[in-house]
Design an enzyme around this catalytic site. Structure first.
Site, PDB file in Angstrom:
ATOM      1  N   ASP A   1      10.253  -6.503 -53.525  1.00 58.10           N
ATOM      2  CA  ASP A   1       9.033  -5.768 -53.181  1.00 58.10           C
ATOM      3  C   ASP A   1       7.823  -6.610 -53.606  1.00 58.10           C
ATOM      4  OD1 ASP A   1       6.815  -3.985 -53.298  1.00 58.10           O
ATOM      5  OD2 ASP A   1       8.126  -2.281 -53.729  1.00 58.10           O
TER       6      ASP A   1
ATOM      7  N   SER B   1       5.837   5.024 -53.409  1.00 59.25           N
ATOM      8  CA  SER B   1       4.667   4.224 -53.776  1.00 59.25           C
ATOM      9  C   SER B   1       3.574   5.107 -54.387  1.00 59.25           C
ATOM     10  CB  SER B   1       4.179   3.447 -52.545  1.00 59.25           C
ATOM     11  OG  SER B   1       3.286   2.425 -52.922  1.00 59.25           O
TER      12      SER B   1
ATOM     13  N   HIS C   1       9.273  -3.109 -49.801  1.00 59.65           N
ATOM     14  CA  HIS C   1       8.514  -1.881 -50.066  1.00 59.65           C
ATOM     15  C   HIS C   1       8.512  -0.932 -48.860  1.00 59.65           C
ATOM     16  CE1 HIS C   1       5.615   0.107 -52.765  1.00 59.65           C
ATOM     17  NE2 HIS C   1       4.834   0.372 -51.738  1.00 59.65           N
TER      18      HIS C   1
END
Length: 282
Positions: A226, A149, A260
Site C-alpha cells: 500500500d 482508509s 490500497h
C-alpha cells in the site's frame, strides 16, 4: 424523515438499494446504500455499517467490494453512507480531494465555515441508525461497523467512542493515528481548529489508550504494498502497540502484494463479513 428510493437491484437473493433523504445533521440531501438480504423479508436482521474512504460515495463499496453474497449468507443488512455532505456551497469545499467534499473524516466540525454541515460523526452514529431502524427490518440492538482508509479510521473511532454500541469492528487499511499523519493533520486543523487536544477525540490510537468498555474484537487487514502505508499516512503499528498494552484484542493481517484499492478489499471482504456475523448472530 421521508426516504426517496433512487435505485433498487436484485442481488444475491436480496436487494441492493440506494435512498436519498434530507439530513437534519448535515443540512443537505444525502444518499446512502442499503443491502437487504433475503432474510429481511421475514425477519429483523443485524446491520453492518460501512464507511468509505477519501473521494468515495455510497457507490464504491456496493459496486466493487462484493459484500452482498456474504451478507446474504449471514443475513446481514449492510448500510453504506456517503463520505461527506454534498453541495453545501461552502467556499473551498471542492478545492482538494483530501478535505471538504468526499472527505468528511467522520468528525463533527467545530470551525467555520464547516461546523454547520460537516457533522459526519453524529450522522453515522445517531441520525443514520435511527433512520435505518425506523424504515427497514433491522434489529436495533445488533449493529457493527467497518470501513476503508478514512472510513477505517471512522469505524474504529465510532466503536471506541461508543463502548457497547457496536458488537464488532473491522477495517481495511485504516488511518490509525490521524494526529500524526499529513491527511489527519490537514483535516483536523480545518474541521477542529488548531488546538490539538481537541483532535484526540477522533484519533483511534488515542481513544484505544483510554478505552474501558466491554471487550471489542478488532480485525484489521492492511496491504503490504500500500503506497499510503509506506508514506506514513496509516500508521497501524501505533494503534497495535496501544491495543497490546491495553489488552484490546486485535487481529492485524499484513497481506503481501496487496495495495490500497478495492481489489484488496474484494479479496478479503468475506472474512470481514464472517467476523461481524460471529458477533452479530451470536
Amino acid at each position: 424523515m421521508a426516504l426517496t428510493q433512487v435505485s433498487s437491484n436484485k442481488c444475491a437473493g436480496g436487494f441492493q438499494k440506494v435512498f436519498e433523504h434530507d439530513s437534519t445533521e448535515l443540512k443537505c440531501k444525502m444518499k446512502f446504500a442499503v443491502y437487504l438480504p433475503p432474510q429481511a423479508e421475514t425477519d429483523k436482521c443485524p446491520v453492518l455499517y460501512w464507511l468509505s474512504g477519501l473521494t468515495c460515495t455510497e457507490q464504491n463499496v456496493i459496486t466493487k467490494a462484493g459484500s452482498q453474497l456474504a451478507a446474504a449468507e449471514h443475513g446481514i443488512i449492510v448500510v453504506a453512507p456517503d463520505t461527506s455532505p454534498r453541495g453545501c456551497n461552502i467556499e473551498g469545499e471542492d478545492e482538494s480531494w483530501d478535505f471538504g467534499t468526499g472527505a468528511g473524516f467522520y468528525v463533527d466540525a467545530t470551525q467555520d465555515p464547516w461546523k454547520t454541515n460537516y457533522r459526519m460523526y453524529s450522522y453515522v452514529t445517531e441520525e443514520l441508525p435511527k433512520l435505518i431502524n425506523a424504515n427497514f427490518p433491522s434489529d436495533p440492538d445488533r449493529m457493527s461497523i467497518s470501513g476503508h482508509s478514512m472510513g477505517g479510521h471512522g469505524a474504529l473511532v465510532c466503536a471506541l467512542k461508543n463502548p457497547g454500541k457496536y458488537k464488532a469492528v473491522s477495517a481495511f487499511s485504516p488511518i490509525c493515528n490521524p494526529m500524526q499523519c499529513p491527511w489527519g493533520q490537514k483535516a483536523f486543523a480545518g474541521y477542529l481548529g488548531s488546538d490539538r487536544s481537541t483532535w484526540e477525540a477522533y484519533d483511534a490510537t488515542v481513544l484505544a489508550g483510554a478505552y474501558s468498555g466491554p471487550q471489542l474484537d478488532i480485525l484489521i487487514d492492511q496491504g503490504r504494498d500500500d503506497q499510503f502505508l509506506s508514506a506514513s499516512q496509516l500508521l497501524p503499528d501505533n494503534l497495535i502497540a496501544v491495543c497490546s498494552e491495553k489488552k484490546i484484542p486485535v487481529v492485524f493481517r499484513l497481506q503481501p502484494g496487496y495495495d490500497h484499492s478495492y481489489f484488496f478489499i474484494y479479496s478479503f471482504m468475506n472474512d470481514h463479513i464472517k467476523h461481524h456475523a460471529k458477533y452479530l448472530n451470536a
